[in-house]
Design an enzyme around this catalytic site. Structure first.
Site, PDB file in Angstrom:
ATOM      1  N   GLU A 183       3.245 -10.628  14.009  1.00 44.76           N
ATOM      2  CA  GLU A 183       2.574 -11.291  15.075  1.00 44.76           C
ATOM      3  C   GLU A 183       2.293 -12.800  14.666  1.00 44.76           C
ATOM      4  O   GLU A 183       2.187 -13.386  15.532  1.00 44.76           O
ATOM      5  CB  GLU A 183       1.073 -10.468  15.129  1.00 44.76           C
ATOM      6  CG  GLU A 183       1.000  -9.080  15.288  1.00 44.76           C
ATOM      7  CD  GLU A 183       0.757  -8.375  13.857  1.00 44.76           C
ATOM      8  OE1 GLU A 183      -0.281  -8.083  13.473  1.00 44.76           O
ATOM      9  OE2 GLU A 183       1.902  -8.275  13.302  1.00 44.76           O
ATOM     10  N   ARG A 187       0.812  -1.294  -0.047  1.00 44.43           N
ATOM     11  CA  ARG A 187       0.020  -0.065  -0.054  1.00 44.43           C
ATOM     12  C   ARG A 187       0.786   1.215  -0.112  1.00 44.43           C
ATOM     13  O   ARG A 187       0.471   2.284  -0.564  1.00 44.43           O
ATOM     14  CB  ARG A 187      -1.216  -0.140   1.125  1.00 44.43           C
ATOM     15  CG  ARG A 187      -2.118  -0.944   1.001  1.00 44.43           C
ATOM     16  CD  ARG A 187      -3.253  -0.941   1.987  1.00 44.43           C
ATOM     17  NE  ARG A 187      -3.960  -2.112   1.840  1.00 44.43           N
ATOM     18  CZ  ARG A 187      -4.014  -3.283   2.721  1.00 44.43           C
ATOM     19  NH1 ARG A 187      -3.000  -3.519   3.345  1.00 44.43           N
ATOM     20  NH2 ARG A 187      -4.930  -4.300   2.443  1.00 44.43           N
TER      21      ARG A 187
END
Length: 181
Positions: free
Chosen positions: A107, A70
């Site tokens: 994560e 992005r």
């Protein structure tokens, strides 16, 4: 017709950012920049906000680096407006030529970022841009890559920051987010 203020532009952009509870998994609220990018006025306002911020905060910037994927939506746009170059940092295996790599933790595992060694000249002043600062892993990795090829980071700029995840604490140097959640 009066000029719209930066704060009004920011509120308009913020109103167009999508919010998706429990995506990609339960307990996560996904903030989706694409909701703002499908609106022509929000796109123009976002461009203005990003470019004006860099003109004021980092006028010495010589190259704008966008993070996969992005960040690519913004780095060419900003670079064109400022009259400077732009370069990508991509996921492993996506860039041709000699690359420098760094692995970073997520994560849920790890990933690898790469930059072409020739993308940044030693001593060149760099602004990193991305859509989101969450845990900070990708910006930390990008910063390491830029330093490894000799670039000088003058600022990291993101559209949105998820403050509760405290990613900013992992970063060195100047970091600016337009919108904080």
């Amino acid at each position: 017709m009066s000029e719209i203020s930066a704060s009004e532009k920011l509120e308009y952009v913020k109103s167009k950012i999508g919010k998706y509870p429990d995506f990609p998994k339960a307990g996560i609220v996904f903030r989706d920049i694409f909701g703002a990018l499908t609106d022509a006025k929000a796109c123009a306002y976002l461009r203005d906000l990003l470019v004006d911020h860099i003109r004021e905060s980092a006028p010495e910037a010589e190259i704008i680096v966008g993070l996969d994927s992005r960040g690519f939506l913004f780095n060419l746009l900003i670079a064109t407006e400022l009259g400077v170059g732009c370069a990508p940092i991509r996921k492993k295996g996506k860039l041709a030529g000699e690359v420098v790599s760094v692995e970073y933790k997520l994560e849920y595992g790890s990933d690898t970022f790469e930059i072409q060694r020739s993308a940044i000249k030693p001593g060149q002043k760099v602004v990193i841009v991305d859509d989101l600062l969450a845990t900070g892993g990708s910006l930390v990795a990008a910063s390491e890559l830029i330093r490894n090829v000799g670039g000088i980071i003058v600022e990291s700029l993101v559209v949105m920051e998820l403050v509760d995840l405290e990613g900013r604490k992992r970063l060195d140097g100047k970091v600016h987010s337009l919108i904080k959640y």
